[in-house]
Structures are given as C-alpha cells and as structure tokens.
Scaffold this active site. Structure first.
Site, PDB file in Angstrom:
ATOM      1  N   HIS A  99       0.949  -1.091  -0.030  1.00 26.64           N
ATOM      2  CA  HIS A  99      -0.036  -0.088   0.070  1.00 26.64           C
ATOM      3  C   HIS A  99       0.987   1.233  -0.025  1.00 26.64           C
ATOM      4  CE1 HIS A  99      -2.095  -3.310   2.298  1.00 26.64           C
ATOM      5  NE2 HIS A  99      -3.186  -2.730   1.782  1.00 26.64           N
ATOM      6  N   ASP A 102       2.534   2.158   3.350  1.00 25.46           N
ATOM      7  CA  ASP A 102       3.629   0.987   3.748  1.00 25.46           C
ATOM      8  C   ASP A 102       4.890   1.600   3.442  1.00 25.46           C
ATOM      9  OD1 ASP A 102       1.349  -0.475   4.370  1.00 25.46           O
ATOM     10  OD2 ASP A 102       1.540  -1.859   2.612  1.00 25.46           O
TER      11      ASP A 102
END
Length: 440
Positions: A99, A102
């Site tokens: 993501h 992240d």
C-alpha cells in the site's frame, strides 16, 4: 546496511532436511506439469505485514523486534526498503506488494505525501534495477486515516471522494513507474454500519463511477495492469460492499465493469464470508475472473481476520487444484498477506513463516497436479453428472427442451434411483495422495 546478517540465502534441501532456513518441498527449478515450481508459484511478500507490522492488537502494544525500527520518519521508510530487498534476495521471491502508506509516511498535506512517495518510489525503482524481485501489485490505503471514517469512494463527503481519487491516481502512476502487473482495490471502509443513515444506491453508484475513472486513467497513461477487487465481508466495516466473489460479480456486471476486473481472493476473507477458500477460487474461476491470491489462512474458531501463514495442506492442495484448472493466475500471484504471530517477535521468524508457507503451497501444487493427472476428481464428477451426457439430460444441457416435454418425461418415470455421493471415499483418497507427496 544489512539487517539479516545471520541468515544465508534460503536453498532447497529436500524433505529430510532439518535446517530451519531451508525449503523442504519448494524447489523453484523442479518441473511440475511442464513448468517450474517458480513459474507456477509466483510468490509475493506483503510489505505491510513483513516490514511494517508491529504485532500490536486491540489489547496490547507492539511486540515485534525489528532492527530497522531504530529509525523514524523517512529514515525508517528508507531502512525498510533496504531490509525488504535483502529479505527478497535471501528468500528468492519473485514479487512483492504494498500500500502507498506502507512504503512512505503520509505528510501534513496531500502534496507532502506525494513528495514522500516520490522519494521512496525512486529508491525502490533503483533497487529493482539490480533485483529479480518485481512488483506484483500496489494499492492505496484508504482505511487507516480518520478521513476514511465513513468510507472513501462510498463516503457521504464529496471532499473525501476527491481525496480518494487523488490517492488512486497517484497509485496508478506509481504502479506504471514500477512495472506493477496488477492494481488492487480493497474496500475496507466501503460499506455501512446501519441502513438508517445510508443511501446504498448512491454509494454503490459512486463506487462504480470511481472504478470507471480508474480504468479510464490507467488507459490514458498506458498502465497495462490487471485490475483486481479483493472481497471481504466485514472488518473493519460491519457490512462491506465487496462481501464475497458472488457479490463482486453481481456488482461488476451490473455496472459494466466485468471486462476490466478480476478478483484477488484471500483465504481468510473467504472464511469470514462463511465460505471455503476453494469455494471462492472455484466461483471466480468458472466466471473467468480468478486473478490473484492473498495466501494465508484464518482460524474458524475466531470471528476476525487472523492472517496466519498458510500451513493447512488440504487447503493449499485444493487451492492449487483450482489454480491449475485455471491454467495459472496469469499476471497474478500468491501473495503472503500473512503475519507472524504476536509471540513470534524475532526478525528471523519472518523467514520461518515464509518458508512454511512456500513449502505448503509446493506440496499443494504437487498433490493437486497428481490428482489432475490421475483424473481422480474429474472422473468422480463426470460419473456423477453422466445423466446429462445423453437422453433427456443432454437435451436439458443443450437448451433443447421445454417444460411440456419435461413434464411428459417425468410422467413416464417410475421410481427415481440415485447414486451415492461417496464423500468419505473421496476424502480418504485425498488423504492418500497427500501422504504420498514425496513420491511425486
């Protein structure tokens, strides 16, 4: 900078090996059904669980001991990239997923977030130049920040909808820059808590508009990735709109999106929806919409997403059976959307967990292939439905009859006889094939 100094590159050593840092069944060069295991099992590392997750839960703080956590902010983001590519190389995995949040922290403004992402994406791209590991898929996190409290593309607030669109636009650009083979949409906040304050039709229509805009923009920038929807029935939202594969198919077909999307199916999400993993894979496959897999397992005794590493050999076998029947996953892969248990807090536990998962799917691949070669289940199914291969059954299957003819046929019948389903015999046969895996 290195982070896993006491672990060498993980190699295949065979079933009798006692080395905890060796593959017992996953031999990337072994040929199964005309392809190498590496070609069949397009393994991927989930960046969020592996390099970001800290082991915290609703009842306690994080427990994970990660050597890169001595840093903070952008320094932490950069250290995670270094740790990630060291891990990829030592485990010899072909793919990873992430993501946006992240890999880079959110800034105070959207522009600041873009700046952080640009810097880290450039670093990842540089590492990828000398790495065999590629990007399976990326996505936008639209569930963690408080702005997503009422949803993203289904939010009642148009400002939030616009912010979500900006995040996905940036995600598609990042995917293209890094050569992602897929792009995933998971609607953790796309749903409702109560119908008392919800305009479901507007929310679903807005979600469809959002997806159409994403499809259009990907075409505009030349991003040739497979779009994937990841179904989940609940958690964090009480009722999520992408409940399961069947619900997803209905949504996509209703809104003219089925030509552009397939499914990224997670085992634990199937459990939460009241299905087996193989049910969701099978349903997606027979609709030609099986795109990719989040490889994990849940705990049927618990009512939440436990994201355990997959070690259930029955499940991995039946999953690989569906994937082989699908002629593979195309651009998709087997992404370990799984986290080590809270008590497995040492960094090296990450290797043990992924080795266990990779070996489990290697076993599943070999057993599933043998089942297919021996036509174990095919013959059972063909025999069970043989009444549709001739006579009135064939006419039904060929759309060559009607209610009048079927009534006349039924009136001519005597006592209807059935054949045993023989479930116990079939399960015993599956046990035999699993126990003989070392012979294949």
């Amino acid at each position: 900078m290195t982070f896993f100094n006491d672990v060498e590159k993980v190699q295949y050593e065979g079933p009798r090996s006692t080395n905890p840092y060796a593959f017992k069944y996953y031999n990337p060069e072994e040929i199964v059904a005309g392809k190498t295991m590496a070609e069949h099992l397009r393994f991927s590392i989930a960046y969020w669980h592996t390099f970001v997750g800290d082991g915290s839960d609703p009842f306690g703080v994080g427990t994970m001991q990660r050597p890169w956590d001595q840093y903070s902010g952008m320094d932490l983001a950069k250290a995670r990239v270094e740790a990630a590519f060291e891990f990829f190389e030592k485990l010899n995995v072909p793919y990873f997923c992430f993501h946006d949040v992240d890999v880079a922290p959110e800034g105070e403004t959207l522009a600041d977030t873009y700046k952080n992402l640009d810097e880290i994406v450039l670093m990842i791209k540089d590492y990828m130049k000398t790495s065999k590991t590629k990007l399976l898929w990326n996505t936008a996190n639209m569930f963690t920040h408080p702005r997503w409290i009422h949803g993203a593309a289904t939010s009642p607030n148009a400002d939030v909808y616009a912010y979500a669109a900006a995040k996905v636009k940036k995600g598609l650009e990042i995917g293209k820059e890094l050569g992602a083979e897929n792009y995933v949409f998971w609607g953790g906040r796309e749903g409702y808590e109560t119908l008392l304050n919800t305009n479901m039709k507007l929310e679903l229509d807005n979600l469809a508009r959002f997806f159409h805009m994403a499809v259009d923009y990907a075409k505009e920038i030349g991003f040739d990735a497979q779009f994937l929807i990841e179904p989940k029935p609940k958690e964090p939202t009480k009722h999520q709109y992408d409940f399961d594969v069947a619900t997803g198919i209905a949504f996509l077909k209703t809104h003219g999106l089925d030509e552009h999307f397939k499914f990224n199916i997670e085992a634990n999400h199937a459990t939460l929806a009241g299905h087996t993993f193989e049910h969701e894979l099978h349903l997606a496959r027979i609709h030609d919409m099986l795109g990719s897999v989040d490889a994990n397992q849940g705990d049927t005794l618990l009512g939440w997403d436990t994201d355990e590493f997959p070690t259930d050999l029955y499940t991995t076998t039946l999953a690989m059976y569906e994937i082989l029947k699908n002629d593979g996953l195309g651009k998709g892969g087997l992404n370990f959307d799984a986290k080590v248990r809270r008590g497995s807090f040492e960094a090296n536990d990450l290797f043990h967990a992924h080795i266990a998962g990779m070996d489990s799917f290697a076993i599943g691949l070999k057993v599933a292939n043998q089942l297919l070669e021996d036509r174990v289940l095919e013959d059972v199914i063909d025999n069970r439905y043989k009444s549709y291969q001739s006579g009135i059954g064939q006419k039904i299957a060929n759309n060559d009859t009607n209610l009048k003819e079927l009534e006349a046929y039924a009136l001519s019948l005597g006592e209807i006889k059935h054949s045993s389903g023989q479930q116990e015999r079939i399960k015993a046969t599956l046990n035999q094939y699993l126990l003989r895996v070392n012979e294949y």
